[in-house]
Motif scaffolding. Structure first.
Motif, short mmCIF file in Angstrom:
data_model
loop_
_atom_site.label_atom_id
_atom_site.label_comp_id
_atom_site.label_asym_id
_atom_site.label_seq_id
_atom_site.Cartn_x
_atom_site.Cartn_y
_atom_site.Cartn_z
N ILE A 85 0.86 -1.26 0.19
CA ILE A 85 0.05 0.15 -0.06
C ILE A 85 0.75 1.17 0.06
O ILE A 85 0.66 2.17 -0.69
CB ILE A 85 -0.84 0.11 1.13
CG1 ILE A 85 -2.06 -1.12 1.14
CG2 ILE A 85 -1.50 1.41 1.48
CD1 ILE A 85 -2.78 -1.33 2.33
N HIS A 86 2.07 1.38 0.89
CA HIS A 86 2.61 2.60 0.92
C HIS A 86 3.60 2.50 -0.24
O HIS A 86 4.05 3.71 -0.80
CB HIS A 86 3.68 2.46 1.93
CG HIS A 86 2.88 2.40 3.52
ND1 HIS A 86 3.20 1.92 4.82
CD2 HIS A 86 1.68 2.96 3.79
CE1 HIS A 86 2.36 2.22 5.56
NE2 HIS A 86 1.26 2.78 5.15
N ALA A 87 4.09 1.31 -0.84
CA ALA A 87 4.97 1.42 -2.22
C ALA A 87 4.33 1.92 -3.31
O ALA A 87 4.68 2.63 -4.22
CB ALA A 87 5.55 0.06 -2.60
N LEU A 88 2.86 1.90 -3.31
CA LEU A 88 1.91 2.36 -4.45
C LEU A 88 1.54 3.90 -4.01
O LEU A 88 0.81 4.47 -4.91
CB LEU A 88 0.89 1.49 -4.42
CG LEU A 88 0.76 0.31 -4.90
CD1 LEU A 88 -0.33 -0.59 -4.69
CD2 LEU A 88 1.20 0.15 -6.33
N GLY A 89 2.23 4.51 -2.94
CA GLY A 89 2.00 5.96 -2.89
C GLY A 89 0.75 5.98 -2.02
O GLY A 89 0.20 7.29 -2.06
N GLU A 90 0.16 5.24 -1.31
CA GLU A 90 -1.31 5.50 -0.81
C GLU A 90 -1.05 5.44 0.72
O GLU A 90 -0.18 4.56 1.06
CB GLU A 90 -2.16 4.49 -1.42
CG GLU A 90 -2.49 4.31 -2.74
CD GLU A 90 -3.20 5.39 -3.17
OE1 GLU A 90 -3.60 6.29 -2.48
OE2 GLU A 90 -3.32 5.55 -4.49
N LYS A 91 -1.94 5.95 1.62
CA LYS A 91 -1.87 5.83 2.92
C LYS A 91 -3.00 5.06 3.45
O LYS A 91 -2.86 4.47 4.51
CB LYS A 91 -2.11 7.32 3.72
CG LYS A 91 -0.98 8.14 3.38
CD LYS A 91 -1.07 9.51 3.96
CE LYS A 91 -0.02 10.62 3.71
NZ LYS A 91 -0.23 11.98 4.49
N HIS A 92 -3.96 4.81 2.41
CA HIS A 92 -5.22 3.85 2.99
C HIS A 92 -5.39 3.10 2.02
O HIS A 92 -5.08 3.29 0.82
CB HIS A 92 -6.37 4.69 3.54
CG HIS A 92 -5.74 5.64 4.60
ND1 HIS A 92 -5.76 6.98 4.34
CD2 HIS A 92 -5.68 5.39 5.76
CE1 HIS A 92 -5.28 7.59 5.45
NE2 HIS A 92 -5.46 6.52 6.61
#
Length: 319
Positions: A85-92
């Motif tokens: 999730i974080h590697a995809l640039g998302e927080k949630h």
């Protein structure tokens, strides 16, 4: 259009398939599957305004396959989802899992409700932590014949399933489906002494309508190099997971949740499910009323894509 990428997460490389823009929805497959298990979900969810990412989880398909059995604990798997999730640039993200992907989804929601905004599980419900380690419990209950225990021994099921991958997929996908007349209702998945996992079902002369020879081609190709050991190592960590999750015994899911299953799913008839399923919404007050699909077997989103997509979209749109 589905696009494929690789993402580096927690020191390993994960393969993902992605379509759409909008809030992130992460799809987690089960065993023995891969990203392709979600082929019917990409376009409908993307068209509804979601960024849909199906991942080959560690040990599967085009993702990395750590050699150590201990590298496949539930904490590693949850860590991969959060890292992705974080590697995809998302927080949630919303996390949805099927079969083994469902326990990963439930545990990710349980451990990181600050990241997971909602969760859905197909086939496998959120299950209480029992008083006895699960491999031991099944070994004692079924005299070592439950398929989890057959999968325990390194190299045995690995060799059986890899001997003819195409036959493995034809037999497992048909065998656990609602189209197999022996699944009305299914018996316990036991492996007889001296036998193999695939002995439980014969290869079908004709595939069911939801599964094509081209689908079998894809699954076979995705496992050509990967083999089955990575996925089997997940089972070999069941008792270790029981030890690692002691701190979350009796914890409840605190975010919106949905459970979808079929009444011909072998998991639906596992020991204790007749008592657990009616109690789910009491145990987890955020869990919506379960969706039970009549005549559907284990491969929920493949067997009944229209009904599953409708249930998922209704759930997502209600958040």
């Amino acid at each position: 259009m589905v696009e494929h990428h690789s993402v580096n997460v927690n020191g390993i490389r994960l393969h993902i398939a992605e379509e759409g823009e909008g809030p992130l929805v992460v799809l987690l497959h089960g065993f023995p599957e891969c990203w392709y298990s979600w082929r019917h979900q990409f376009a409908p969810l993307a068209a509804a305004g979601y960024r849909v990412v199906a991942v080959d989880q560690r040990g599967y398909g085009r993702s990395d396959h750590p050699q150590e059995v201990e590298a496949y604990t539930i904490l590693h798997l949850v860590g991969d989802v959060i890292g992705l999730i974080h590697a995809l640039g998302e927080k949630h993200a919303v996390v949805i899992g099927h079969d083994w992907g469902a326990p990963v989804a439930w545990h990710t929601a349980l451990l990181r409700p600050d990241v997971v905004t909602a969760v859905a599980g197909l086939s496998v419900p959120p299950q209480p932590r029992g008083s006895v380690p699960p491999l031991r419990a099944m070994r004692e209950r079924f005299d070592g014949q439950f398929y989890w225990n057959y999968f325990e021994t390194p190299g045995v099921a690995d060799a059986e399933l890899a001997a003819d991958p195409r036959a493995t997929f034809r037999r497992t996908l048909y065998g656990a489906s609602g189209d197999n007349p022996h699944n009305d209702p299914p018996g316990q998945p036991l492996v007889q002494p001296g036998g193999g996992f695939l002995d439980r079902v014969k290869a079908p002369e004709k595939l069911p309508s939801w599964l094509t020879e081209e689908d079998i081609d894809v699954f076979t190709a995705e496992y050509a190099e990967a083999g089955f050991t990575g996925g089997l190592n997940w089972y070999r960590n069941l008792d270790r997971n029981w030890e690692l999750t002691a701190a979350w015994a009796d914890a409840t899911i605190q975010i919106p949740a949905l459970y979808i299953t079929g009444d011909r799913d072998l998991v639906y008839h596992f020991p204790g499910m007749d008592q657990l399923l009616p109690a789910l919404t009491t145990l987890h007050p955020q869990l919506r009323e379960p969706v039970v699909l009549p005549g559907c077997g284990h491969w929920t989103q493949q067997e009944r894509p229209d009904e599953v997509n409708a249930a998922l979209l209704e759930f997502l749109d209600s958040l």
